[in-house]
Design a protein around this motif. Structure first.
Motif, short mmCIF file in Angstrom:
data_model
loop_
_atom_site.label_atom_id
_atom_site.label_comp_id
_atom_site.label_asym_id
_atom_site.label_seq_id
_atom_site.Cartn_x
_atom_site.Cartn_y
_atom_site.Cartn_z
N ARG A 397 -4.61 -6.76 4.07
CA ARG A 397 -4.45 -6.20 2.90
C ARG A 397 -4.64 -4.56 2.78
O ARG A 397 -3.67 -4.00 2.00
N GLU A 398 -5.20 -4.01 3.84
CA GLU A 398 -5.17 -2.58 3.84
C GLU A 398 -3.78 -2.02 4.29
O GLU A 398 -3.34 -1.07 3.85
N HIS A 401 -1.36 -2.23 1.31
CA HIS A 401 -1.64 -1.18 0.23
C HIS A 401 -1.24 0.30 1.10
O HIS A 401 -0.94 1.17 0.36
N GLU A 404 2.41 1.00 0.61
CA GLU A 404 2.58 1.04 -1.02
C GLU A 404 2.03 2.46 -1.29
O GLU A 404 2.85 3.18 -1.99
N GLU A 423 -2.10 -8.83 -5.89
CA GLU A 423 -3.15 -9.35 -5.28
C GLU A 423 -2.63 -10.99 -5.00
O GLU A 423 -3.02 -11.58 -3.80
#
Length: 526
Positions: A397-398, A401, A404, A423
């Protein structure tokens, strides 16, 4: 070390605002022309001296990484040629000399600090703890390239009063360097946490600290995260395995005393606040893109394509003539076919907006994803599956992001607009059969998941970490073209020493010469 490197002392303004980098005067000042210096000025000069190996630079990416690490990890694609697995002398000697100039800056800082009164040493202790942490971060990288290196006696020419005969440094064994760094960092983690810093000194530290802007909590996260990185690197060998397990457990069991980087907001970086200063990524474009250095590796793009990776359009973009398709360069094809494919402008390239033409691209030291993946590995080895899964998924997830975030901070819009990240999309990715933790069959498959996600995350952004982890874990399993014309037919296990060591540091070099070949594995390479 080449004994006639000229020591240059960087002097930064003491009046720098903590978050502004608009002026640097006398950036490379000859020590013979400096009437006086100070710990805080030397501290900033020392940090700036190594900036080209934190911020993406032309020298590092084009001269060093393009023909070495980025190929050894297949982060990039290239045209096969004879002798391609032997690191070029320009890359080896340039990186070596730059490190030892950087180390000489640290020795000059030590020299200035040693001349202080006991009270002033106590007041300025924060500068030495943080400077040494930063030195160890980059020393690990050099050890992981070569193995044994001159360290404890290196960079002492100024300290030795310019006496060359006393300044030829012996080589330290890599295990000894790792032990020294781990011992010191463990001590720093407790010392800095309890250090009573003089308010006036803290103001100066906030001004001179180009990494964490004087934030002691962030420095503690840097120290403990660096410990996890080093401990993980040596965790698979008997001489360090018990220590690694014990110390990682102590860090993770007490986050109040030993905080680590867990989110992208806590990443340890050089942040770019103003363009046109020494803290800039202006040469990333030529460094990565020149001579097709930004051609994407087939395996990494295929992995993202096959699993609907949300990072795909943030990290890569189709070739200009590919009509929107992500076409990749097979590393096993003949050089003539590869040359033709690259010339067609259809091959996938690294996203120019996110990466190479992003003038606000931060200099990366430690980030959340790499720490989560290493913690996941620790918990997996300890049989704590639920916690391993939690950190594995947090790492993914990190990472998503993170890319991004890089895209959103860019001042360039040349690349196509990427697919929006949601998500729900991340959840779907993590549930994919080839990505899902729960779907993996046994610990080896789970380790494969961690290794692949590290590799995807590091790509060309953290090439040193990428190559080190690939050698250590031996996953993912990449297939390379075999160079039948050269004894080094596949990627090497280490870099050799530069020729200057044989010429100028002859007696000490003879002690390591028997191991100075490309097939020798690093001590942690199990």
């Amino acid at each position: 070390m080449k004994n006639k490197i000229i020591l240059l002392t960087l002097v930064a303004l003491t009046s720098l605002a903590s978050c502004e980098y608009s002026e640097f005067e006398e950036n490379y000042t000859d020590p013979s022309k400096v009437s006086e210096t100070s710990v805080e000025k030397q501290f900033t000069g020392f940090i700036i001296a190594n900036r080209n190996y934190v911020l993406p630079s032309y020298t590092n990416y084009f001269v060093n990484l393009r023909i070495t690490l980025n190929r050894y990890t297949q982060a990039t694609g290239w045209v096969n040629e004879e002798n391609q697995y032997v690191p070029g002398s320009a890359a080896v000697s340039g990186r070596w000399n730059d490190y030892y100039q950087f180390l000489a800056q640290y020795r000059e800082l030590e020299k200035v600090y040693a001349g202080l009164s006991d009270q002033n040493k106590e007041d300025n202790r924060v500068f030495m703890i943080t400077a040494t942490t930063y030195l160890y971060d980059h020393t690990q990288k050099i050890v992981d390239l070569h193995g044994a290196i001159p360290f404890s006696e290196a960079g002492m020419l100024s300290t030795n009063g310019g006496d060359y005969s006393e300044s030829y440094p012996a080589y330290d064994e890599p295990e000894a360097i790792y032990t020294k760094m781990l011992d010191d960092l463990a001590g720093f983690a407790d010392e800095l946490r309890t250090l009573d810093i003089n308010p006036g000194i803290l103001i100066g530290f906030e001004s001179q600290d180009l990494i964490n802007r004087g934030d002691i909590d962030m420095w503690l996260k840097y120290i403990n995260s660096l410990r996890i990185r080093m401990l993980t690197r040596v965790s698979g060998i008997p001489s360090f395995s018990d220590r690694a397990a014990s110390e990682i457990n102590a860090i993770l069991s007490n986050p109040g005393n030993y905080p680590i980087v867990t989110t992208n907001d806590e990443n340890i970086t050089f942040r770019i606040h103003e363009l046109g200063t020494l803290i800039t990524s202006n040469s990333f474009q030529t460094g990565l893109e020149d001579w097709e250095g930004n051609i994407a590796g087939k395996a990494i793009v295929d992995h993202m394509l096959n699993n609907d990776d949300p990072r795909l359009t943030y990290v890569f973009e189709p070739g200009e003539e590919a009509e929107g398709e992500f076409l990749t360069l097979d590393p096993l094809l003949s050089s003539s076919v590869q040359t033709e494919l690259i010339g067609s402008n259809t091959m996938t390239i690294y996203n120019r907006t996110t990466l190479s033409r992003n003038q606000y691209f931060p200099g990366m030291l430690i980030n959340a994803s790499q720490i989560h993946f290493m913690v996941a590995e620790y918990y997996l080895k300890e049989g704590q599956d639920a916690q391993a899964k939690e950190h594995y998924e947090s790492g993914v997830r990190e990472s998503i992001h993170y890319y991004e975030m890089l895209r959103n901070m860019s001042n360039n819009l040349i690349s196509p607009e990427p697919m929006p990240i949601t998500e729900e999309g991340i959840d779907s990715y993590l549930a994919d059969e080839d990505i899902s933790w729960d779907a993996a069959d046994g610990d080896m498959e789970k380790m494969r998941l961690i290794a692949e996600q590290k590799w995807l995350h590091f790509n060309v952004v953290q090439p040193n970490e990428n190559w080190a982890e690939l050698r250590r874990i031996e996953m993912p399993d990449l297939e390379f073209w075999v160079d039948q014309s050269n004894q080094q037919s596949l990627p090497p296990n280490r870099w050799i020493y530069p020729g200057s060591e044989q010429t100028y540091n002859t007696q000490n070099y003879q002690q390591v010469q028997p191991n100075d070949n490309l097939t020798r594995t690093l001590f942690w390479d199990n």
